[in-house]
Design a protein around this motif. Structure first.
Motif, mmCIF file in Angstrom:
data_model
loop_
_atom_site.group_PDB
_atom_site.id
_atom_site.type_symbol
_atom_site.label_atom_id
_atom_site.label_comp_id
_atom_site.label_asym_id
_atom_site.label_seq_id
_atom_site.Cartn_x
_atom_site.Cartn_y
_atom_site.Cartn_z
ATOM 1 N N CYS A 149 0.851 -1.186 0.000
ATOM 2 C CA CYS A 149 0.000 0.000 0.000
ATOM 3 C C CYS A 149 0.890 1.240 0.000
ATOM 4 C CB CYS A 149 -0.961 -0.057 1.163
ATOM 5 S SG CYS A 149 -0.701 1.026 2.542
ATOM 6 N N MET A 150 0.468 2.199 -0.753
ATOM 7 C CA MET A 150 1.248 3.425 -0.966
ATOM 8 C C MET A 150 0.407 4.616 -0.523
ATOM 9 S SD MET A 150 3.995 4.841 -2.902
ATOM 10 C CE MET A 150 4.326 3.557 -4.060
ATOM 11 N N ARG A 151 1.099 5.675 -0.136
ATOM 12 C CA ARG A 151 0.425 6.926 0.189
ATOM 13 C C ARG A 151 0.454 7.814 -1.055
ATOM 14 N NH1 ARG A 151 2.739 10.418 5.123
ATOM 15 N NH2 ARG A 151 4.574 9.803 3.948
ATOM 16 N N TYR A 152 -0.699 8.424 -1.335
ATOM 17 C CA TYR A 152 -0.848 9.313 -2.490
ATOM 18 C C TYR A 152 -1.353 10.657 -1.991
ATOM 19 C CZ TYR A 152 -0.766 4.836 -4.864
ATOM 20 O OH TYR A 152 -0.414 3.579 -5.286
ATOM 21 N N PHE A 153 -0.800 11.711 -2.548
ATOM 22 C CA PHE A 153 -1.192 13.060 -2.158
ATOM 23 C C PHE A 153 -2.141 13.610 -3.215
ATOM 24 C CE2 PHE A 153 2.619 11.915 -0.037
ATOM 25 C CZ PHE A 153 2.371 12.317 1.270
ATOM 26 N N LEU A 154 -3.284 14.106 -2.752
ATOM 27 C CA LEU A 154 -4.403 14.497 -3.603
ATOM 28 C C LEU A 154 -4.573 16.003 -3.656
ATOM 29 C CD1 LEU A 154 -7.220 13.891 -5.027
ATOM 30 C CD2 LEU A 154 -8.171 13.858 -2.706
ATOM 31 N N ASP A 155 -4.871 16.494 -4.842
ATOM 32 C CA ASP A 155 -5.374 17.858 -4.992
ATOM 33 C C ASP A 155 -6.384 17.847 -6.123
ATOM 34 O OD1 ASP A 155 -4.910 20.723 -3.939
ATOM 35 O OD2 ASP A 155 -5.025 20.972 -6.102
ATOM 36 N N THR A 156 -7.376 18.727 -6.008
ATOM 37 C CA THR A 156 -8.387 18.866 -7.055
ATOM 38 C C THR A 156 -8.606 20.339 -7.335
ATOM 39 O OG1 THR A 156 -10.294 19.005 -5.537
ATOM 40 C CG2 THR A 156 -9.615 16.791 -6.235
ATOM 41 N N GLU A 157 -9.151 20.598 -8.487
ATOM 42 C CA GLU A 157 -9.655 21.938 -8.819
ATOM 43 C C GLU A 157 -11.108 21.740 -9.230
ATOM 44 O OE1 GLU A 157 -7.941 24.576 -8.151
ATOM 45 O OE2 GLU A 157 -6.001 23.576 -7.884
ATOM 46 N N TYR A 158 -11.945 22.690 -8.854
ATOM 47 C CA TYR A 158 -13.370 22.552 -9.122
ATOM 48 C C TYR A 158 -13.955 23.933 -9.369
ATOM 49 C CZ TYR A 158 -12.630 22.971 -4.106
ATOM 50 O OH TYR A 158 -12.156 23.350 -2.886
ATOM 51 N N ASN A 159 -15.169 23.940 -9.905
ATOM 52 C CA ASN A 159 -15.798 25.164 -10.389
ATOM 53 C C ASN A 159 -16.452 25.954 -9.254
ATOM 54 O OD1 ASN A 159 -16.710 27.096 -12.120
ATOM 55 N ND2 ASN A 159 -18.346 25.870 -13.009
ATOM 56 N N GLY A 160 -15.612 26.523 -8.395
ATOM 57 C CA GLY A 160 -16.121 27.332 -7.294
ATOM 58 C C GLY A 160 -16.689 26.478 -6.176
ATOM 59 N N PHE A 161 -17.135 27.122 -5.110
ATOM 60 C CA PHE A 161 -17.647 26.433 -3.930
ATOM 61 C C PHE A 161 -18.772 25.471 -4.307
ATOM 62 C CE2 PHE A 161 -20.597 26.227 -0.315
ATOM 63 C CZ PHE A 161 -19.744 25.665 0.615
ATOM 64 N N GLY A 162 -18.548 24.185 -3.994
ATOM 65 C CA GLY A 162 -19.559 23.181 -4.292
ATOM 66 C C GLY A 162 -19.712 22.866 -5.772
ATOM 67 N N GLY A 163 -18.801 23.362 -6.606
ATOM 68 C CA GLY A 163 -18.925 23.221 -8.054
ATOM 69 C C GLY A 163 -18.380 21.909 -8.579
ATOM 70 N N ALA A 164 -18.580 21.722 -9.867
ATOM 71 C CA ALA A 164 -18.173 20.491 -10.544
ATOM 72 C C ALA A 164 -16.655 20.346 -10.555
ATOM 73 C CB ALA A 164 -18.702 20.497 -11.976
ATOM 74 N N LEU A 165 -16.210 19.094 -10.483
ATOM 75 C CA LEU A 165 -14.795 18.771 -10.539
ATOM 76 C C LEU A 165 -14.227 19.130 -11.910
ATOM 77 C CD1 LEU A 165 -12.378 17.340 -9.135
ATOM 78 C CD2 LEU A 165 -13.239 15.197 -10.127
ATOM 79 N N LEU A 166 -13.086 19.839 -11.919
ATOM 80 C CA LEU A 166 -12.408 20.220 -13.165
ATOM 81 C C LEU A 166 -11.140 19.409 -13.390
ATOM 82 C CD1 LEU A 166 -12.691 24.104 -12.896
ATOM 83 C CD2 LEU A 166 -14.160 22.549 -14.203
ATOM 84 N N SER A 167 -10.415 19.103 -12.312
ATOM 85 C CA SER A 167 -9.193 18.305 -12.440
ATOM 86 C C SER A 167 -8.892 17.633 -11.113
ATOM 87 C CB SER A 167 -8.011 19.173 -12.885
ATOM 88 O OG SER A 167 -7.705 20.148 -11.918
ATOM 89 N N LEU A 168 -8.166 16.515 -11.219
ATOM 90 C CA LEU A 168 -7.805 15.742 -10.035
ATOM 91 C C LEU A 168 -6.422 15.161 -10.263
ATOM 92 C CD1 LEU A 168 -10.001 13.320 -8.037
ATOM 93 C CD2 LEU A 168 -7.805 12.509 -8.895
#
Length: 152
Positions: A1-20
């Motif tokens: 098992c490996m540890r992965y560091f996550l970041d996302t970008e999304y369309n404003g507060f509560g908005g749709a996911l744009l990138s992960l």
């Protein structure tokens, strides 16, 4: 098992996911996906996120995927790890990842058992320490570097 560091970008507060992005702790293959977004973009997102979505190394850029295809790409990438440990410094990043796994009413994409870890980093900004601020891949790298260099 490996540890992965996550970041996302999304369309404003509560908005749709744009990138992960998921960046493994050992520096091996990274995951980065951008998604189609039909909704009008939040003005801040249009200025600070959208222009940088494709500023990643060759081989990680690709077409904007529909949500289902992005979920399938994530599942395929995670399939090599029997128990991925995913770390984020912002709760919405974990929420966006979790919601990407949901593909319809009562349906989800098949992934291995995941551990999700929220590590609040008060006073640390991934964007301020990122090579390309507000790009999920570069921000995830900044998160990995900070946690591995300062908290371990």
């Amino acid at each position: 098992c490996m540890r992965y560091f996550l970041d996302t970008e999304y369309n404003g507060f509560g908005g749709a996911l744009l990138s992960l992005a998921l960046v493994p702790e050992d520096g091996s293959e990274e995951f980065y996906v951008t998604l189609q977004c039909d909704a009008p973009l939040d003005p801040w997102v249009e200025r600070h996120v959208t222009p940088f979505l494709d500023m990643v190394p060759d081989g990680l850029t690709g077409p904007r995927l529909p949500r289902q295809a992005a979920a399938e790409a994530l599942a395929a990438w995670l399939a090599h790890d029997e128990a991925p440990d995913i770390v984020a410094d912002w709760p919405e990043d974990l929420a966006q990842l979790s919601m990407l796994l949901v593909t319809g009413p009562g349906m989800m994409i098949q992934v291995p058992p995941l551990s999700l870890h929220f590590i609040p980093l008060h006073g640390f900004s991934t964007a301020a320490n990122s090579v390309v601020p507000h790009n999920a891949l570069h921000d995830a790298r900044a998160l990995r570097d900070h946690i591995m260099n300062h908290l371990e």
